[in-house]
Write an enzyme that holds these catalytic residues in place. Structure first.
Site, PDB file in Angstrom:
ATOM      1  N   CYS A  42       0.849  -1.190   0.000  1.00  0.00           N
ATOM      2  CA  CYS A  42       0.000   0.000   0.000  1.00  0.00           C
ATOM      3  C   CYS A  42       0.891   1.249   0.000  1.00  0.00           C
ATOM      4  O   CYS A  42       1.992   1.237   0.546  1.00  0.00           O
ATOM      5  CB  CYS A  42      -0.900   0.002   1.240  1.00  0.00           C
ATOM      6  N   ASP A  44       0.501   3.802   1.685  1.00  0.00           N
ATOM      7  CA  ASP A  44       0.476   4.428   3.012  1.00  0.00           C
ATOM      8  C   ASP A  44       1.897   4.696   3.529  1.00  0.00           C
ATOM      9  O   ASP A  44       2.744   3.797   3.540  1.00  0.00           O
ATOM     10  CB  ASP A  44      -0.273   3.498   3.988  1.00  0.00           C
ATOM     11  N   ARG A  46       3.026   4.980   6.336  1.00  0.00           N
ATOM     12  CA  ARG A  46       3.416   4.305   7.572  1.00  0.00           C
ATOM     13  C   ARG A  46       3.881   2.863   7.350  1.00  0.00           C
ATOM     14  O   ARG A  46       4.209   2.155   8.305  1.00  0.00           O
ATOM     15  CB  ARG A  46       2.247   4.325   8.562  1.00  0.00           C
ATOM     16  N   HIS A  98      -2.214  -3.656   5.143  1.00  0.00           N
ATOM     17  CA  HIS A  98      -2.079  -3.300   6.559  1.00  0.00           C
ATOM     18  C   HIS A  98      -3.438  -2.992   7.172  1.00  0.00           C
ATOM     19  O   HIS A  98      -4.337  -2.501   6.495  1.00  0.00           O
ATOM     20  CB  HIS A  98      -1.143  -2.091   6.717  1.00  0.00           C
ATOM     21  N   CYS A 101      -6.420   0.311   6.974  1.00  0.00           N
ATOM     22  CA  CYS A 101      -6.029   0.891   5.679  1.00  0.00           C
ATOM     23  C   CYS A 101      -7.102   1.888   5.198  1.00  0.00           C
ATOM     24  O   CYS A 101      -8.285   1.552   5.108  1.00  0.00           O
ATOM     25  CB  CYS A 101      -5.869  -0.221   4.651  1.00  0.00           C
TER      26      CYS A 101
END
Ligand SMILES: [Zn+2]
Length: 217
Positions: A42, A44, A46, A98, A101
């Protein structure tokens, strides 16, 4: 100092640090890449692939998009997949999603006609939700529903990979790569395997390419 200037400054420091520790580091790395892994993750911020598995530059070939999707009409993802499998000859492909999400959360919400992400890119996740609606809707909390769809989406992407001619050809001719579906916990920093598919594993006949009679596509 502006925030982007800090990035450039940090880069200079990082480069100097690497060269101090190993003067040949960049000369060696610039010759070729031989990663053993393709990571489909992803976007993302993080979930930075190399950092969470403590890997170095050159170890992982990476494709990231919103909600770690392998969409069979997406030439971006397909190009990465083909290059990784046929040129770099990776041994493993890891689909990593994750919990919590944002892409999955958005997929579980109503459509916004102005946003490409909700009414186009996330449409495939809505389909996965539709297949598992009863199981997901039975969960009492929104967070649980999101996290279950996170897991189901990862498993689905691994199956979609196995349905591509690129993977089936590599399995048939080279007995690689192994496909993995992993989920990452933002709250504990841990990866958990959900599914592993080995070369030659069973494929639904409607998705199967026939490499014996030359009818593969
Ligand atoms: Zn995400």
């Amino acid at each position: 100092m502006k925030s982007f200037e800090k990035l450039l400054l940090e880069n200079k420091a990082w480069s100097a640090e690497k060269k101090a520790a190993d003067p040949d580091y960049f000369a060696r790395l610039s010759k070729a890449q031989t990663p053993e892994f393709l990571w489909i993750g992803c976007s993302d911020s993080r979930v930075p692939a190399e950092i969470i598995v403590n890997a170095n530059p050159g170890e992982i070939f990476i494709h990231r998009n919103i909600a770690n999707q392998m969409i069979s009409t997406d030439f971006n993802c397909l190009s990465v997949l083909q290059y990784a499998v046929e040129v770099l000859q990776v041994k493993h492909i890891i689909v990593c999603g994750h919990y919590n999400c944002g892409g999955i959360k958005a997929a579980l919400s109503t459509q916004n006609p102005g946003l490409i992400i909700t009414n186009k890119w996330l449409m495939h996740i809505k389909q996965t939700y539709r297949f598992h609606k009863a199981e997901i809707d039975a969960l009492p909390e929104v967070e649980e529903r999101v996290n279950r769809l996170v897991e189901l989406n990862i498993v689905e992407q691994v199956h979609i990979l196995a349905h591509t001619s690129i993977i089936q050809s590599a399995w048939h001719h080279h007995q690689r790569p192994v496909l993995h579906g992993w989920v990452y916990g933002l709250s504990d920093g841990l990866l958990n395997p959900l599914i592993t598919r080995y070369p030659g594993s069973q494929i639904d006949p409607i998705f199967k390419y026939d490499f014996q009679t030359g009818t593969s596509g």
